[in-house]
Write a protein that holds these residues in place. Sequence first.
Motif, mmCIF file in Angstrom:
data_model
loop_
_atom_site.group_PDB
_atom_site.id
_atom_site.type_symbol
_atom_site.label_atom_id
_atom_site.label_comp_id
_atom_site.label_asym_id
_atom_site.label_seq_id
_atom_site.Cartn_x
_atom_site.Cartn_y
_atom_site.Cartn_z
ATOM 1 N N CYS A 29 49.360 38.700 44.556
ATOM 2 C CA CYS A 29 49.342 39.857 45.459
ATOM 3 C C CYS A 29 48.895 39.552 46.884
ATOM 4 N N GLY A 30 48.379 38.362 47.141
ATOM 5 C CA GLY A 30 47.959 38.002 48.486
ATOM 6 C C GLY A 30 46.521 38.357 48.824
ATOM 7 N N ALA A 31 45.795 38.988 47.908
ATOM 8 C CA ALA A 31 44.371 39.299 48.137
ATOM 9 C C ALA A 31 43.563 38.004 48.105
ATOM 10 N N GLN A 32 42.296 38.070 48.490
ATOM 11 C CA GLN A 32 41.449 36.883 48.455
ATOM 12 C C GLN A 32 41.350 36.347 47.038
ATOM 13 N N ALA A 33 41.514 35.039 46.901
ATOM 14 C CA ALA A 33 41.461 34.394 45.590
ATOM 15 C C ALA A 33 40.022 34.079 45.202
ATOM 16 N N TYR A 34 39.682 34.406 43.981
ATOM 17 C CA TYR A 34 38.370 34.087 43.418
ATOM 18 C C TYR A 34 38.502 33.197 42.179
ATOM 19 N N ILE A 35 39.724 32.971 41.739
ATOM 20 C CA ILE A 35 39.964 32.178 40.532
ATOM 21 C C ILE A 35 41.045 31.146 40.821
ATOM 22 N N GLU A 64 41.585 23.153 34.189
ATOM 23 C CA GLU A 64 40.324 23.697 34.688
ATOM 24 C C GLU A 64 40.535 25.166 35.021
ATOM 25 N N TRP A 65 39.528 25.975 34.775
ATOM 26 C CA TRP A 65 39.550 27.398 35.120
ATOM 27 C C TRP A 65 38.295 27.670 35.944
ATOM 28 N N LEU A 66 38.445 27.735 37.246
ATOM 29 C CA LEU A 66 37.328 27.965 38.157
ATOM 30 C C LEU A 66 37.271 29.442 38.488
ATOM 31 N N ASP A 67 36.199 30.098 38.117
ATOM 32 C CA ASP A 67 36.041 31.538 38.336
ATOM 33 C C ASP A 67 34.834 31.778 39.239
ATOM 34 N N GLU A 68 35.110 32.183 40.477
ATOM 35 C CA GLU A 68 34.058 32.487 41.442
ATOM 36 C C GLU A 68 33.992 33.989 41.722
#
Length: 75
Positions: A29-35, A64-68
Amino acid sequence: MTQMATDQTAVDELGSRYQLSAADRCDSCGAQAYIRATMATGELLFCAHHGAKFREKLQPTAIEWLDESSKLLAH
């Protein structure tokens, strides 16, 4: 083998707590990525919403699954 990384364990070469920045955008969707999902064929970036939506399907095959997404609660 799948590796899980959370914002508490993610460290880049500068020693920063986070690896994703405001410049990283969700592929859906183009929103800020956190994952960030690192797959055998490349990386996928997701906002918290789309990361949650696709997690069950992608995580078993992710390298890897990076979730911030905890950044959303950090203020």
